[in-house]
Design a protein around this motif. Sequence first.
Motif, mmCIF file in Angstrom:
data_model
loop_
_atom_site.group_PDB
_atom_site.id
_atom_site.type_symbol
_atom_site.label_atom_id
_atom_site.label_comp_id
_atom_site.label_asym_id
_atom_site.label_seq_id
_atom_site.Cartn_x
_atom_site.Cartn_y
_atom_site.Cartn_z
ATOM 1 N N ALA A 452 34.013 54.420 33.420
ATOM 2 C CA ALA A 452 34.458 54.786 34.747
ATOM 3 C C ALA A 452 34.200 53.501 35.662
ATOM 4 O O ALA A 452 34.753 52.999 36.746
ATOM 5 C CB ALA A 452 33.928 55.954 35.643
ATOM 6 N N MET A 453 32.848 52.702 35.394
ATOM 7 C CA MET A 453 32.501 51.652 36.179
ATOM 8 C C MET A 453 33.651 50.772 36.131
ATOM 9 O O MET A 453 33.748 49.891 37.113
ATOM 10 C CB MET A 453 30.978 51.155 35.580
ATOM 11 N N THR A 454 34.343 50.511 34.963
ATOM 12 C CA THR A 454 35.421 49.670 34.819
ATOM 13 C C THR A 454 36.302 49.871 35.941
ATOM 14 O O THR A 454 36.771 48.674 36.580
ATOM 15 C CB THR A 454 36.038 49.740 33.200
ATOM 16 N N TYR A 455 36.688 50.883 36.257
ATOM 17 C CA TYR A 455 37.694 51.166 37.154
ATOM 18 C C TYR A 455 37.059 51.160 38.525
ATOM 19 O O TYR A 455 37.961 50.903 39.426
ATOM 20 C CB TYR A 455 38.381 52.603 36.806
ATOM 21 N N CYS A 456 35.846 51.390 38.804
ATOM 22 C CA CYS A 456 35.215 51.368 40.001
ATOM 23 C C CYS A 456 35.173 49.690 40.459
ATOM 24 O O CYS A 456 35.385 49.589 41.534
ATOM 25 C CB CYS A 456 33.733 51.790 39.914
ATOM 26 N N SER A 457 35.095 48.768 39.684
ATOM 27 C CA SER A 457 35.358 47.696 39.873
ATOM 28 C C SER A 457 36.853 47.168 40.376
ATOM 29 O O SER A 457 36.890 46.292 41.478
ATOM 30 C CB SER A 457 35.285 46.625 38.677
ATOM 31 N N TYR A 458 37.780 48.026 40.047
ATOM 32 C CA TYR A 458 39.040 47.758 40.624
ATOM 33 C C TYR A 458 39.163 48.343 42.021
ATOM 34 O O TYR A 458 39.612 47.663 42.978
ATOM 35 C CB TYR A 458 40.129 48.547 39.786
ATOM 36 N N SER A 459 38.522 49.381 42.281
ATOM 37 C CA SER A 459 38.359 49.818 43.444
ATOM 38 C C SER A 459 37.388 48.967 44.538
ATOM 39 O O SER A 459 38.086 48.703 45.862
ATOM 40 C CB SER A 459 37.257 51.320 43.420
ATOM 41 N N PHE A 460 36.442 48.373 44.218
ATOM 42 C CA PHE A 460 35.886 47.589 45.235
ATOM 43 C C PHE A 460 36.696 46.191 45.256
ATOM 44 O O PHE A 460 36.663 45.626 46.396
ATOM 45 C CB PHE A 460 34.296 47.143 44.510
ATOM 46 N N GLY A 461 37.484 45.797 44.441
ATOM 47 C CA GLY A 461 38.285 44.618 44.609
ATOM 48 C C GLY A 461 39.310 44.881 45.428
ATOM 49 O O GLY A 461 39.450 44.089 46.443
ATOM 50 N N PHE A 462 39.956 46.053 45.493
ATOM 51 C CA PHE A 462 40.875 46.607 46.542
ATOM 52 C C PHE A 462 40.514 46.863 47.834
ATOM 53 O O PHE A 462 41.053 46.265 48.897
ATOM 54 C CB PHE A 462 41.787 47.702 45.727
ATOM 55 N N TYR A 463 39.312 47.203 48.006
ATOM 56 C CA TYR A 463 38.660 47.545 49.309
ATOM 57 C C TYR A 463 38.259 46.010 49.759
ATOM 58 O O TYR A 463 38.388 45.827 50.826
ATOM 59 C CB TYR A 463 37.292 48.297 49.097
ATOM 60 N N LEU A 464 37.764 45.352 49.130
ATOM 61 C CA LEU A 464 37.197 43.881 49.541
ATOM 62 C C LEU A 464 38.472 43.080 49.939
ATOM 63 O O LEU A 464 38.436 42.373 50.924
ATOM 64 C CB LEU A 464 36.771 43.124 48.343
ATOM 65 N N SER A 465 39.577 43.411 49.283
ATOM 66 C CA SER A 465 40.781 42.835 49.856
ATOM 67 C C SER A 465 41.217 43.175 51.327
ATOM 68 O O SER A 465 41.636 42.318 52.157
ATOM 69 C CB SER A 465 42.240 43.208 49.105
ATOM 70 N N SER A 466 41.017 44.521 51.562
ATOM 71 C CA SER A 466 41.286 45.099 52.859
ATOM 72 C C SER A 466 40.191 44.414 53.888
ATOM 73 O O SER A 466 40.618 43.964 54.967
ATOM 74 C CB SER A 466 41.252 46.630 52.827
ATOM 75 N N ILE A 467 39.015 44.130 53.600
ATOM 76 C CA ILE A 467 37.856 43.646 54.249
ATOM 77 C C ILE A 467 38.378 42.355 54.493
ATOM 78 O O ILE A 467 38.560 41.713 55.577
ATOM 79 C CB ILE A 467 36.747 43.758 53.653
ATOM 80 N N LEU A 468 38.893 41.501 53.701
ATOM 81 C CA LEU A 468 38.994 40.313 53.732
ATOM 82 C C LEU A 468 40.206 40.091 54.652
ATOM 83 O O LEU A 468 40.517 39.023 55.493
ATOM 84 C CB LEU A 468 39.536 39.643 52.305
ATOM 85 N N VAL A 469 41.297 40.815 54.553
ATOM 86 C CA VAL A 469 42.577 40.777 55.409
ATOM 87 C C VAL A 469 42.054 40.902 56.922
ATOM 88 O O VAL A 469 42.713 40.037 57.734
ATOM 89 C CB VAL A 469 43.609 41.619 54.882
ATOM 90 N N SER A 470 41.376 41.870 57.231
ATOM 91 C CA SER A 470 40.781 41.955 58.458
ATOM 92 C C SER A 470 39.958 40.907 58.955
ATOM 93 O O SER A 470 40.328 40.437 59.896
ATOM 94 C CB SER A 470 40.034 43.576 58.643
ATOM 95 N N LEU A 471 39.104 40.418 57.924
ATOM 96 C CA LEU A 471 38.076 39.399 58.383
ATOM 97 C C LEU A 471 38.862 38.048 58.743
ATOM 98 O O LEU A 471 38.801 37.240 59.958
ATOM 99 C CB LEU A 471 37.043 39.019 57.406
#
Length: 549
Positions: A452-471
């Motif tokens: 599941a940590m493999t998929y958790c990496s996907y999660s953080f990547g997509f959340y980081l995308s949202s943060i980057l867009v806002s920043l």
Amino acid sequence: MMAVAAVGNSLITYVFNDMHFPLSKSANVVTNFIGTVFLLSLVGGFLSDSYLGSFWTMLVFGFVELFGFILLCIQAHVPQLRPPHCDMVSNGDHCEEAKGYKAIILFIALYLVALGSGCLKPNIISLGADQFTRENTKQSKRLSTYFNIAYFAFCMGELIALTLLVWVQTHSGMDVGFGISAAVMGIGVISLASGTVLYRNKPPRGSIFTPIAQVLVAAITKRKQICPSSVEMLNVSRNNGPNQVFDTSFNTENLLHTNKFKFLDKACIRTQDGKNESPWRLCTVSQVEQVKIIISVVPIFACTIIFNTILAQLQTFSVQQGSTMNTKIIDGFEIPPASLQSIPYIMLIFVVPLYETVLVPTAQKITGNDSGITPLQRVGIGLFVATFSMVSAALVEKKRRVSALHHDETMSIFWIAPQFLIFGVSEMFTAVGLIEFFYKQSLEGMQSFLTAMTYCSYSFGFYLSSILVSLVNQITRSKSHGGWLSDNDLNKDRLDLFYWMLAALSLINFFNYVFCSKFFSYNPSLSNGGPCHDDPKARQGSLEEVYDI
């Protein structure tokens, strides 16, 4: 994979055109949804390893996901559950955004799908891999082949979703598309249940976090203790009698002692009355090594987050990028922008078998490795190639924008195909390599959680995308402009500069990965298929080996 891919890959179109969310907000809705899917994979892994087992976790949450698809279908079909029709491109400022109960229904449906899909993902891999016995050398070697075949199946699901189902959504409506997702999800649940009597089901082993917490608490409690010079002075069993050497209370792996993270060894230090100490004050070498393995994979996990941030762009801004281009192939036929994501999967259904049948045997002869190259080398190749996906995206977006603004020309949608192709190659290396790496580093009773940590990496990547867009919007905002990604019109935005920023981050991340993987050491017990009981040097932690890319 067909069901959730059909929703995830066209969700930005539905949220933007039907629910009337602004473009940047729509992109964040999609990335947050997909990020939550992958983050919840940790919940699925935990429930599977600790309480339900892989099969029952998949069956229960398969129905949860099915209910989410049905609710999405109902909302897309009933006009009263959506805002009035409005063209967001030409009249976006005057379109009514979905709010109140309409938005609530949308998010309930999406996150039911996220909960079900997230809990399914790690167990699909682990239940299949559990059918192979790692102690059997022949079956253990076939694990790598299984991971490649599983990825091939995922690619087929994605391909069908991005071609047939996206075409249906475009021409027959999102309600029909969501209905098909619900139908194929139902077929998937029936398919899972049909193999009930055939599966090798490993029983859950209780909470996986208790022994981890015991090690951390014991190490902190004894932080002032001095680690003994010899591993023989550490506690290696729950029962300190002469006939029991290794701890088997948590798993069936007898882990060898290693010298990394030596501060955790303090959890094994016996005091004078060590026989009577609580498990929260005195742990075993095997327990400590379990925690060391989990800590040691974290840097590798972290290095794949930027990779998945790039994937987020291909499922959001690149789809919207394609919608501004000429989608006509021949007279009377246009390609839906979301279907561009099928390009790498069309390629991969040919490349993955080629990799397995030609490249792996060739690499085996050169390297002597059962998988051809090590999982970490495979991940490294993928991370390096991913950088060029964003380079291609930036160059094409710059050309598209100049053509639209200064020459009044509309470029063909196939100009953005290379960024999908390049990322497809990188994903074949990174995704499969990461899954194989985590599964092979996992212990009995922790396969689903570490997978599941493999998929958790996907999660953080997509959340980081949202943060980057806002920043990025905040930092690049000026009096005359709201930021690089603030408009609903890509011709006014600077998506090309955003892509260049991601390319730079990806390259930096690759060099960081090289550093982390070069110094990654693994427990020889897991690599050699079991403990070397008769090797005193291994007991002293002298067999640390290094993956080097």
